[in-house]
Design a protein around this motif. Structure first.
Motif, PDB file in Angstrom:
ATOM      1  N   VAL A  66       0.850  -1.199   0.000  1.00 36.90           N
ATOM      2  CA  VAL A  66       0.000   0.000   0.000  1.00 36.90           C
ATOM      3  C   VAL A  66       0.883   1.246   0.000  1.00 36.90           C
ATOM      4  O   VAL A  66       0.637   2.196  -0.759  1.00 36.90           O
ATOM      5  CB  VAL A  66      -0.970  -0.010   1.195  1.00 36.90           C
ATOM      6  N   LEU A  67       1.926   1.263   0.818  1.00 44.12           N
ATOM      7  CA  LEU A  67       2.843   2.411   0.847  1.00 44.12           C
ATOM      8  C   LEU A  67       3.541   2.610  -0.491  1.00 44.12           C
ATOM      9  O   LEU A  67       3.710   3.741  -0.957  1.00 44.12           O
ATOM     10  CB  LEU A  67       3.892   2.213   1.941  1.00 44.12           C
ATOM     11  N   TRP A  68       3.945   1.519  -1.111  1.00 42.87           N
ATOM     12  CA  TRP A  68       4.601   1.599  -2.418  1.00 42.87           C
ATOM     13  C   TRP A  68       3.640   2.207  -3.440  1.00 42.87           C
ATOM     14  O   TRP A  68       4.018   3.080  -4.223  1.00 42.87           O
ATOM     15  CB  TRP A  68       5.063   0.203  -2.838  1.00 42.87           C
ATOM     16  N   THR A  69       2.393   1.760  -3.415  1.00 40.68           N
ATOM     17  CA  THR A  69       1.384   2.302  -4.324  1.00 40.68           C
ATOM     18  C   THR A  69       1.158   3.789  -4.055  1.00 40.68           C
ATOM     19  O   THR A  69       1.060   4.589  -4.990  1.00 40.68           O
ATOM     20  CB  THR A  69       0.061   1.532  -4.164  1.00 40.68           C
ATOM     21  N   LEU A  70       1.089   4.159  -2.796  1.00 40.35           N
ATOM     22  CA  LEU A  70       0.890   5.572  -2.450  1.00 40.35           C
ATOM     23  C   LEU A  70       2.079   6.423  -2.881  1.00 40.35           C
ATOM     24  O   LEU A  70       1.907   7.570  -3.303  1.00 40.35           O
ATOM     25  CB  LEU A  70       0.645   5.716  -0.949  1.00 40.35           C
ATOM     26  N   ASN A  71       3.283   5.883  -2.785  1.00 40.64           N
ATOM     27  CA  ASN A  71       4.457   6.629  -3.236  1.00 40.64           C
ATOM     28  C   ASN A  71       4.421   6.860  -4.745  1.00 40.64           C
ATOM     29  O   ASN A  71       4.818   7.924  -5.225  1.00 40.64           O
ATOM     30  CB  ASN A  71       5.739   5.913  -2.824  1.00 40.64           C
ATOM     31  N   LEU A  72       3.948   5.867  -5.485  1.00 36.76           N
ATOM     32  CA  LEU A  72       3.801   6.056  -6.933  1.00 36.76           C
ATOM     33  C   LEU A  72       2.732   7.109  -7.232  1.00 36.76           C
ATOM     34  O   LEU A  72       2.906   7.947  -8.123  1.00 36.76           O
ATOM     35  CB  LEU A  72       3.433   4.735  -7.610  1.00 36.76           C
ATOM     36  N   ALA A 101     -11.777   9.255  -9.294  1.00 32.85           N
ATOM     37  CA  ALA A 101     -11.145   7.947  -9.450  1.00 32.85           C
ATOM     38  C   ALA A 101     -10.024   7.745  -8.433  1.00 32.85           C
ATOM     39  O   ALA A 101      -9.917   6.679  -7.815  1.00 32.85           O
ATOM     40  CB  ALA A 101     -10.602   7.794 -10.872  1.00 32.85           C
ATOM     41  N   ILE A 102      -9.200   8.746  -8.246  1.00 29.53           N
ATOM     42  CA  ILE A 102      -8.095   8.645  -7.277  1.00 29.53           C
ATOM     43  C   ILE A 102      -8.651   8.548  -5.861  1.00 29.53           C
ATOM     44  O   ILE A 102      -8.135   7.794  -5.032  1.00 29.53           O
ATOM     45  CB  ILE A 102      -7.122   9.831  -7.432  1.00 29.53           C
ATOM     46  N   GLN A 103      -9.723   9.293  -5.576  1.00 32.03           N
ATOM     47  CA  GLN A 103     -10.337   9.231  -4.247  1.00 32.03           C
ATOM     48  C   GLN A 103     -10.878   7.827  -3.976  1.00 32.03           C
ATOM     49  O   GLN A 103     -10.754   7.319  -2.862  1.00 32.03           O
ATOM     50  CB  GLN A 103     -11.455  10.275  -4.144  1.00 32.03           C
ATOM     51  N   GLN A 104     -11.458   7.181  -4.990  1.00 34.48           N
ATOM     52  CA  GLN A 104     -11.947   5.810  -4.831  1.00 34.48           C
ATOM     53  C   GLN A 104     -10.781   4.854  -4.580  1.00 34.48           C
ATOM     54  O   GLN A 104     -10.869   3.957  -3.735  1.00 34.48           O
ATOM     55  CB  GLN A 104     -12.735   5.376  -6.077  1.00 34.48           C
ATOM     56  N   ASP A 105      -9.672   5.054  -5.294  1.00 34.33           N
ATOM     57  CA  ASP A 105      -8.485   4.231  -5.061  1.00 34.33           C
ATOM     58  C   ASP A 105      -7.969   4.406  -3.637  1.00 34.33           C
ATOM     59  O   ASP A 105      -7.578   3.435  -2.981  1.00 34.33           O
ATOM     60  CB  ASP A 105      -7.378   4.585  -6.056  1.00 34.33           C
ATOM     61  N   ILE A 106      -7.969   5.633  -3.150  1.00 37.36           N
ATOM     62  CA  ILE A 106      -7.507   5.899  -1.782  1.00 37.36           C
ATOM     63  C   ILE A 106      -8.427   5.225  -0.769  1.00 37.36           C
ATOM     64  O   ILE A 106      -7.962   4.659   0.220  1.00 37.36           O
ATOM     65  CB  ILE A 106      -7.397   7.417  -1.539  1.00 37.36           C
ATOM     66  N   THR A 107      -9.723   5.253  -1.028  1.00 38.62           N
ATOM     67  CA  THR A 107     -10.680   4.582  -0.137  1.00 38.62           C
ATOM     68  C   THR A 107     -10.421   3.082  -0.106  1.00 38.62           C
ATOM     69  O   THR A 107     -10.419   2.465   0.972  1.00 38.62           O
ATOM     70  CB  THR A 107     -12.121   4.865  -0.600  1.00 38.62           C
ATOM     71  N   ASP A 108     -10.184   2.484  -1.269  1.00 38.66           N
ATOM     72  CA  ASP A 108      -9.891   1.046  -1.336  1.00 38.66           C
ATOM     73  C   ASP A 108      -8.585   0.717  -0.610  1.00 38.66           C
ATOM     74  O   ASP A 108      -8.503  -0.271   0.123  1.00 38.66           O
ATOM     75  CB  ASP A 108      -9.813   0.576  -2.789  1.00 38.66           C
ATOM     76  N   LEU A 109      -7.572   1.551  -0.818  1.00 38.37           N
ATOM     77  CA  LEU A 109      -6.292   1.332  -0.146  1.00 38.37           C
ATOM     78  C   LEU A 109      -6.410   1.516   1.364  1.00 38.37           C
ATOM     79  O   LEU A 109      -5.741   0.829   2.140  1.00 38.37           O
ATOM     80  CB  LEU A 109      -5.224   2.271  -0.716  1.00 38.37           C
TER      81      LEU A 109
END
Length: 162
Positions: free
Chosen positions: A84-90, A109-117
């Motif tokens: 999750v941290l690696w994905t957030l860094n990207l 779309a990014i907000q939905q990804d953040i919610t899933d993460l």
């Protein structure tokens, strides 16, 4: 030649008239700006987009801090938190470059990804990993392969005998 044109009284009238005209123009332009700018901002949703951008960056930063500060004892859950941290860094690299140009659809779309993460990180911090290891049972595959090889051997023996 008319000497009245060179008198101080004529010059005073000219200056006073021009001052009144300039004053009226200033008042009209101020009223136009006072009404026009808020109307434009309300109509174009500039503030709404900026607020969405700020909320996105705020939720992104809070999730990143949440994952960075996590103390996870379970190895699999800790590895998921690292993913999750690696994905957030990207994502941080993308947001750093495009934070002023992303549109409302990208923000959603990014907000939905953040919610899933955030869901994955929350489970990881609780020590529960999302991904579960599964035991593979090779027996059905081996049985099917044995049957297929046996059928193939019988078919080749039948072709040789004919």
């Amino acid at each position: 030649m008319d000497r009245s044109l060179f008198t101080a009284k004529f010059k005073r009238d000219y200056v006073a008239a021009s001052a009144v005209v300039i004053f009226c123009l200033i008042v009209i332009s101020e009223i136009t700006l006072a009404v026009g700018i808020p109307t434009y901002l309300l109509r174009s949703d500039i503030w709404a987009l900026q607020i969405k951008r700020q909320q996105l960056l705020s939720s992104f930063d809070s999730l990143r801090n949440y994952c960075n500060e996590a103390q996870i004892k379970e190895t699999a859950a800790d590895e998921e938190n690292k993913i999750v941290l690696w994905t957030l860094n990207l994502m941080a690299n993308y947001l750093r470059l495009h934070r002023q140009t992303i549109n409302a659809e990208e923000i959603a779309a990014i907000q939905q990804d953040i919610t899933d993460l955030r869901l994955i990180a929350g489970r990881a911090i609780q020590g529960k990993n999302v991904n579960q290891e599964m035991e593979l049972n090779p027996q059905p595959f081996l049985t099917a392969l044995t049957r297929q090889l046996a059928d193939g051997a019988m078919n080749s023996a039948n072709h040789e005998s004919q």
